[in-house]
Design a protein around this motif. Structure first.
Motif, mmCIF file in Angstrom:
data_model
loop_
_atom_site.group_PDB
_atom_site.id
_atom_site.type_symbol
_atom_site.label_atom_id
_atom_site.label_comp_id
_atom_site.label_asym_id
_atom_site.label_seq_id
_atom_site.Cartn_x
_atom_site.Cartn_y
_atom_site.Cartn_z
ATOM 1 N N GLU B 86 23.046 89.684 23.663
ATOM 2 C CA GLU B 86 23.608 90.644 24.623
ATOM 3 C C GLU B 86 23.519 92.074 24.109
ATOM 4 N N LYS B 89 20.004 93.219 24.418
ATOM 5 C CA LYS B 89 19.723 93.455 25.828
ATOM 6 C C LYS B 89 20.270 94.819 26.249
ATOM 7 N N SER B 176 22.083 92.213 43.408
ATOM 8 C CA SER B 176 22.551 90.865 43.062
ATOM 9 C C SER B 176 21.510 90.072 42.282
ATOM 10 N N ALA B 178 18.948 89.759 39.088
ATOM 11 C CA ALA B 178 18.794 90.337 37.761
ATOM 12 C C ALA B 178 17.521 91.187 37.665
ATOM 13 N N GLY B 264 26.664 93.799 35.414
ATOM 14 C CA GLY B 264 26.141 92.560 35.965
ATOM 15 C C GLY B 264 24.883 92.773 36.787
ATOM 16 N N PRO B 265 24.317 91.814 37.446
ATOM 17 C CA PRO B 265 24.696 90.405 37.364
ATOM 18 C C PRO B 265 24.194 89.774 36.063
ATOM 19 N N ASN B 266 25.065 88.989 35.482
ATOM 20 C CA ASN B 266 24.709 88.309 34.238
ATOM 21 C C ASN B 266 24.199 89.273 33.171
ATOM 22 N N ARG B 267 24.907 90.414 33.040
ATOM 23 C CA ARG B 267 24.576 91.429 32.031
ATOM 24 C C ARG B 267 23.182 92.037 32.192
ATOM 25 N N ALA B 268 22.615 91.913 33.367
ATOM 26 C CA ALA B 268 21.263 92.450 33.562
ATOM 27 C C ALA B 268 21.256 93.973 33.516
ATOM 28 N N GLU B 270 23.658 95.721 31.699
ATOM 29 C CA GLU B 270 24.523 96.138 30.600
ATOM 30 C C GLU B 270 23.807 97.172 29.732
ATOM 31 N N ASP B 284 36.384 89.884 27.538
ATOM 32 C CA ASP B 284 36.510 88.620 28.262
ATOM 33 C C ASP B 284 37.686 87.806 27.735
#
Lengths: 310, 332
Positions: B86, B89, B176, B178, B264-268, B270, B284
């Motif tokens: 992460e 990323k 929505s 990635a 988000g979505p899914n840390r795309a 971040e 979290d």
């Protein structure tokens, strides 16, 4: 080399070659008028690109303003910009139910507080560093410049803990301090440069008359520095009004202290179904700052341009 | 100014040597100047120097911000960050903003600046004003409005337009998916700050003296030639500064990302700033991880400093050779 008969045409075709001071013959004047008209025609393709581009460019704001006056859902016939059911209710709802009235007051307090502190602190420092060669001057300026390019995210945790330990978390004072505390290097340098350029006689005469430095600063220097004060005020007004990260972390547990920038974000998260009120809140948030910008845009744009030139 | 000094000689007489004597007099003469810089220095120490030092200290502890620093973990936080996909990323995504700013925003702004720099163009100030407008608006408002504009379910105006003119069969989930979320936010960020870069370029173009163009025109240089041989080379020194400013600016994209997707979505989407914020303030686990977040922040600061330094050195070199060439050209 006086042969006007050889090539008058290319010379006349170039409007830049103004023969200033000489009377213009009717032929030349007619030629210029023709040139201007031709130029107007030549500009048409440029405008054909620029006008649609600019309309598209500001479309998000146009849509937002339109949605804020719509009585119907903004997704019903969403491309239609003229409201079917024109209403001010959205504004009333955003102001009261959405708490944007409260947020507005908080934003004003934070902005005014931040701007005042930045101006006082930076102008005092600028005066001290700009007038007279105080010891350590080079070291201080060097340190300021060296930290200029630090990203904001870098220092946020220690700043948060510092404010918390001062007991100022969950207060607007904490937001103001965190916003105005980090050195505003550009403001300091602007004041410094401005004060350094003032003639020495001003200060010397005042010293001979028995005025101390505090008095010289308050009565002579600061009033003279109005243009710099204006520039610094505009930049920090826009910066503080639009701030997000700092007001966000200091109001996490105090919704009543949110500024507009944080307020619109939370409203979006909490009541994401009231789109028209959201649009109204968005207009309430950006209208004051857009008005300030349109009013003082010259200084603002020149200030940014100055950052490059220096 | 002898009038400023009476009353300090008795103490100075007792001092040995000349240097301290002179220095003391200097301090005394500038005492008000010291008083005046004091507030700035106090704030500078507290809000700039202290965070730099404290960040390094926190980074070596496992700490939630409360109580004393007891849990020393050495390089553990750094290890954890470097081993976290992460984290990598978020670094990559941070550079997506830099890339967008340098590869799209800067050159396109230059093209527009060249167009608007023509002072015979009617309405150029209106164009500039409209292009600049997003710069002064609140970033969170821009973010929220774009989320609504890009809405795929209702659908919002952008998707209505796209399906309406047949560019796509069904609404696109810009935010929505990635694959599209990051490019979408980068483009919005480019749009938002575009006016600043435009004004940078316009200011740079203003520094080129007009008579250079006039003599080029007399020499019969065409528009393309003037641009290639005169405008662009003369812009080079300021272009270097503009590139540094644009790069630094691209590291500060927190507001737009947090307002639109929170990473988000899914840390795309971040980026380092949202990564730091998440670990410090919105973890979290519900427990703030100030030590770990500080380590991430330090890596961020070091990367930013290295990039700024490399750019400064490279550009200084380029500028040096350019200046030599220009000098050589002028001599012949």
């Amino acid at each position: 080399m006086t042969s006007p008969t050889v090539s008058t045409e290319p010379a006349a075709a170039r409007p830049e070659d103004k023969v200033s001071g000489l009377p213009i013959s009717p032929e030349v004047a007619a030629q210029r008028r023709r040139n201007r008209r031709r130029r107007g025609l030549r500009q048409i393709p440029t405008h054909l690109v620029l006008i649609p581009l600019c309309l598209l460019w500001i479309y998000p704001f146009v849509w937002m303003v339109s949605a804020s006056f719509k009585g119907e859902s903004p997704f019903e016939d969403t491309l239609r910009l003229i409201p079917k059911d024109f209403t001010f209710d959205n504004y009333a709802r955003a102001w009261d139910v959405g708490n944007f009235g409260q947020y507005f007051v908080n934003s004003v307090i934070v902005t005014v507080g931040t701007v005042l502190i930045v101006i006082v602190v930076s102008s005092l420092a600028g005066y001290a560093l700009g007038r007279g060669n105080m010891p350590w001057k080079k070291t201080i300026v060097g340190m300021l410049v060296a930290t200029m390019f630090l990203p904001h995210g870098y220092s946020i945790i220690p700043v948060f803990l510092l404010i918390t330990n001062l007991g100022l978390d969950n207060s607007l004072a904490g937001v103001i301090l965190a916003q105005s505390g980090p050195a505003h290097v550009i403001a300091i340098l602007l004041f410094m440069g401005y004060f350094a350029a003032l003639p020495n006689e001003l200060e010397e005469a005042a010293l001979v008359d028995g005025a101390g430095h505090p008095r010289i600063y308050a009565r002579i220097m600061l009033p003279l520095a109005k243009p710099v004060i204006g520039t610094v005020a505009i930049f920090n007004t826009i910066g503080a009004w639009n701030a997000f990260l700092i007001p966000l972390i200091f109001t996490l547990t105090r919704p009543d202290l949110r500024t507009l920038g944080v307020g619109i974000y939370s409203f979006f998260g909490e009541e994401s179904n009231d789109w028209p009120a959201l649009a109204a809140g968005a207009v309430i948030t950006i209208l004051p700052i857009v008005v300030v910008f349109l009013w003082l845009q010259r200084f603002f744009i020149e200030g940014i341009a100055g950052a490059v030139k220096n | 100014m002898p009038a400023a000094d009476p009353g300090l000689s008795p103490r100075l007489d007792g001092m040995p040597g000349r240097a301290p004597h002179r220095r003391w007099r200097q301090y005394k003469r500038h005492r008000w100047h010291f008083v005046f810089v004091a507030p700035m220095l106090v704030l500078f120490a507290a809000f700039t120097i202290w965070p730099i030092v404290a960040g390094w200290v926190y980074a070596f502890f496992d700490w939630d911000g409360y109580g004393p620093l007891t849990d020393f973990v050495g390089w553990g936080n750094f290890d954890e960050a470097f081993n976290s996909p992460e984290f990598w990323k978020s670094i990559r995504n941070t550079f997506a903003f830099t890339l967008g700013a340098l590869a799209i925003q800067t050159p396109v702004a230059l093209i527009l600046a060249l167009t608007l720099n023509n002072n015979r163009l009617t309405g150029r100030n209106v164009y500039r004003l409209l292009i600049f407008l997003p710069v002064v608006t609140t970033t969170t408002v821009v973010g929220v409005v774009f989320v609504v504009l890009l809405n795929e379910w209702a659908p919002g105006p952008i998707n209505s337009a796209i399906t309406g003119i047949g560019l796509a069969d069904e609404p696109v989930g810009f935010l929505s998916q990635a694959s599209t979320a990051l490019p979408t936010i980068v483009m919005i960020d480019i749009w938002k700050d575009f006016g600043v870069v435009l004004v940078y370029w316009l200011a740079a173009l203003q520094t080129i003296p007009r008579d250079v163009y006039e003599s080029a025109a007399i020499d019969g240089a065409g528009r393309w030639q003037t641009l290639r041989r005169i405008t662009l080379p003369m812009l080079a020194p300021i272009a270097a500064i503009i590139l540094i400013l644009v790069t630094v600016r691209s590291f500060n994209a927190f507001d737009i990302v947090w307002a639109m997707t929170q990473g988000g979505p899914n840390r795309a989407t971040e980026i380092l700033q949202t990564y730091i914020y998440r670990n410090a303030f919105a973890s979290d686990l519900g427990i703030p991880r100030f030590g770990f977040a500080s380590a991430a922040a330090i890596v961020f600061g070091v990367i930013a400093a290295i990039i700024a330094a490399v750019q400064a050195v490279v550009f200084r070199k380029i500028r040096g050779t350019k200046a030599e060439k220009a000098a050589g050209g002028a001599a012949t």
